[in-house]
Scaffold this motif. Sequence first.
Motif, PDB file in Angstrom:
ATOM      1  N   UNK A   1       0.884  -1.154  -0.094  1.00 54.42           N
ATOM      2  CA  UNK A   1      -0.151  -0.010  -0.156  1.00 54.42           C
ATOM      3  C   UNK A   1       0.848   1.282  -0.002  1.00 54.42           C
ATOM      4  N   UNK A   2       2.159   1.249   0.682  1.00 51.49           N
ATOM      5  CA  UNK A   2       2.917   2.276   0.733  1.00 51.49           C
ATOM      6  C   UNK A   2       3.383   2.771  -0.612  1.00 51.49           C
ATOM      7  N   UNK A   3       3.712   1.821  -1.520  1.00 54.19           N
ATOM      8  CA  UNK A   3       3.962   2.314  -2.868  1.00 54.19           C
ATOM      9  C   UNK A   3       3.032   2.769  -3.972  1.00 54.19           C
ATOM     10  N   UNK A   4       1.912   2.912  -3.369  1.00 48.71           N
ATOM     11  CA  UNK A   4       0.639   3.467  -4.115  1.00 48.71           C
ATOM     12  C   UNK A   4       0.964   4.939  -4.238  1.00 48.71           C
ATOM     13  N   UNK A   5       0.962   5.244  -5.277  1.00 46.68           N
ATOM     14  CA  UNK A   5       0.979   7.110  -5.491  1.00 46.68           C
ATOM     15  C   UNK A   5       0.422   7.484  -6.603  1.00 46.68           C
ATOM     16  N   UNK A   6       0.135   8.773  -6.680  1.00 42.37           N
ATOM     17  CA  UNK A   6      -0.156   9.201  -8.246  1.00 42.37           C
ATOM     18  C   UNK A   6       0.706   8.838  -9.218  1.00 42.37           C
TER      19      UNK A   6
END
Length: 81
Positions: free
Chosen positions: A7-12
Amino acid sequence: MTTLTETAELSPEWLATRVLSLIEDETEIDPTENLVLYGLDSISVMTLSSELKQRGIEASFDELAREPTLNAWWALIAARR
């Protein structure tokens, strides 16, 4: 089970890169423009929905298809993190 790293690697930026790979286009995407205009199809939306679920983000096909823009999708993802 989803890990914090997933989840942390999710970014715009991740989202924009992933959408570009789904539409197989080398163009820059306007984050407010309908992604269907770039060639995004329903199979790609289903694929993204499934990938998000694997990362612990519940975003149904219907929710993603309702407003298919990068900005709308990121807002949905950010709200469910």
